[in-house]
Design an enzyme around this catalytic site. Structure first.
Site, mmCIF file in Angstrom:
data_model
loop_
_atom_site.group_PDB
_atom_site.id
_atom_site.type_symbol
_atom_site.label_atom_id
_atom_site.label_comp_id
_atom_site.label_asym_id
_atom_site.label_seq_id
_atom_site.Cartn_x
_atom_site.Cartn_y
_atom_site.Cartn_z
ATOM 1 N N ASN A 23 0.825 -1.198 0.114
ATOM 2 C CA ASN A 23 0.077 0.061 -0.025
ATOM 3 C C ASN A 23 0.872 1.191 -0.014
ATOM 4 O OD1 ASN A 23 -1.689 2.163 0.508
ATOM 5 N ND2 ASN A 23 -2.197 1.521 2.432
ATOM 6 N N LYS A 25 -0.164 4.256 -0.161
ATOM 7 C CA LYS A 25 -0.635 5.464 0.101
ATOM 8 C C LYS A 25 -0.400 6.560 -0.798
ATOM 9 C CE LYS A 25 0.219 3.691 4.526
ATOM 10 N NZ LYS A 25 -0.265 3.730 6.127
ATOM 11 N N GLY A 248 2.893 -1.078 4.388
ATOM 12 C CA GLY A 248 2.621 0.456 4.204
ATOM 13 C C GLY A 248 4.033 0.902 3.781
#
Ligand code: PEP
Length: 277
Positions: A23, A25, A248
Site C-alpha cells: 500500500n 498510500k 505500508g
C-alpha cells in the site's frame, strides 16, 4: 458473477494463497511509481507468493505498464460506492477496470479521515465484486479498544457490518482477502505480536463461518498489516493462520520488499514441502 477463484496457490497444495500487498498510500508520482514498481517486480520474483502493488490512482496506469509481463497484480487503494455521478474527485469501480485487478476497501486512514462506515464499506465491496476487482477489506481495533479487552468484539463488528448485505459464497468466489490491521500499529513502528494477530485471524474466520462462509471460513485469507518490515515479517509468517501482509511504509523500499517477499517464499516452500529439496 461465477468465475474461477483468482488465486495462484491451489496447485501448490496450500489451503489459502500467501499474499504480500504493498500500500503506497499518497506517495510517488506516476514516473516514480513506474520505476519503483519495475524494481520491486524484478527483485521479488519468488514462486508461489501473490504480489500486489497498490499505488495512488494516478499511478495505476504507470504501474500496470511497468509490471506488464511480470506476475504482479495492481490494486487501487479505494473505490467509490456509486458507479458514476456528481462526486467530485472520486473514482468508481468501472473506471478501474483495465487499470487494476485488486482494490483496498475500508483502510483505517479512510475510516478516520473520511468517515467511512462499515455500511459504506459494504457498498464499496459490492462495487468491487460486480466489476471483478478482488477486494482487500481492512479491519482493526484502536489501542484503547485493545486495552479494554474489546479487540475481537470490535473487529468482529466491523466484519459483520461490512459483510451484512453480502452473499458469503459470492465474496469467496471473488477472492475476498481480509487485512487485520490494528490501528495503533499502522505507521507507528509498533507491530502487533504474531500470536495476537493469529488469534484475531481465527476470530475473523469464526465470524465468517457464522455468516455462512464456505468451508466454515477456512478458505478466507487473512493478512496482517501494521509496521511490517523484513525484520519482523517472520513473526507473522510463522503463524499458519496468517496468510501474508499488507505493507505500508516498508513497501516503498525495494530492499524491504525483496526481504519480505523472500521470507513469504520460505513460508510457501515450508508449506509445500519443497524447502531444501
Ligand atoms: C497500511 O498502510 O496498511 C500499513 C499497514 O502501513 P504501515 O506498514 O506503514 O504500518
Amino acid at each position: 458473477m461465477d468465475r474461477p477463484r483468482p488465486t495462484t496457490l491451489w496447485h501448490h497444495g496450500l489451503m489459502r494463497p500467501i499474499v504480500i500487498a504493498a500500500n503506497w498510500k499518497m506517495h510517488t508520482t506516476p514516473m516514480e511509481a513506474g520505476e519503483l514498481a519495475a524494481t520491486i517486480a524484478r527483485r521479488t520474483r519468488v514462486p508461489g507468493v501473490t504480489r500486489v502493488i497498490c499505488p495512488p490512482f494516478v499511478c495505476l496506469a504507470a504501474v500496470r505498464d511497468a509490471v506488464a509481463g511480470e506476475d504482479v497484480a495492481v490494486g487501487a487503494q479505494n473505490v467509490h460506492h456509486e458507479l458514476a455521478g456528481a462526486y467530485t474527485g472520486e473514482v468508481s469501480a468501472p473506471m478501474l477496470v483495465g487499470l487494476a485487478s485488486w482494490v483496498i476497501v475500508g483502510h483505517s486512514e479512510r475510516r478516520r479521515d473520511f468517515g467511512e462506515t462499515d455500511v459504506l464499506i459494504g457498498r464499496k465491496l459490492r462495487r468491487a465484486v460486480e466489476h471483478g476487482l478482488r477486494p482487500i477489506l481492512c479491519i482493526g481495533e484502536q489501542l484503547a479498544e485493545r486495552e479494554a479487552g474489546r479487540a475481537v468484539e470490535v473487529v468482529a463488528g466491523q466484519l459483520r457490518g461490512a459483510l451484512a448485505e453480502h452473499d458469503p459464497a459470492e465474496l469467496d468466489r471473488a477472492g475476498l482477502v481480509v487485512a487485520y490491521e490494528p490501528v495503533w500499529a499502522i505507521g507507528t513502528g509498533r507491530n502487533a505480536r504474531g500470536v495476537d494477530a493469529a488469534e484475531m485471524a481465527e476470530a475473523i474466520r469464526s465470524v465468517a463461518a457464522e455468516l455462512g462462509w464456505p468451508e466454515a471460513g477456512a478458505s478466507l485469507p487473512v493478512l496482517y498489516g501494521g509496521s511490517v518490515t523484513s525484520a519482523n515479517i517472520d513473526e507473522f509468517l510463522t503463524e499458519p493462520a496468517i496468510d501474508g501482509a499488507l505493507v505500508g511504509g516498508a513497501s516503498l523500499k525495494p530492499d524491504e520488499m525483496a526481504g519480505i517477499v523472500a521470507r513469504a517464499g520460505l513460508r510457501v516452500e515450508a508449506a509445500t514441502g519443497t524447502l531444501g529439496s
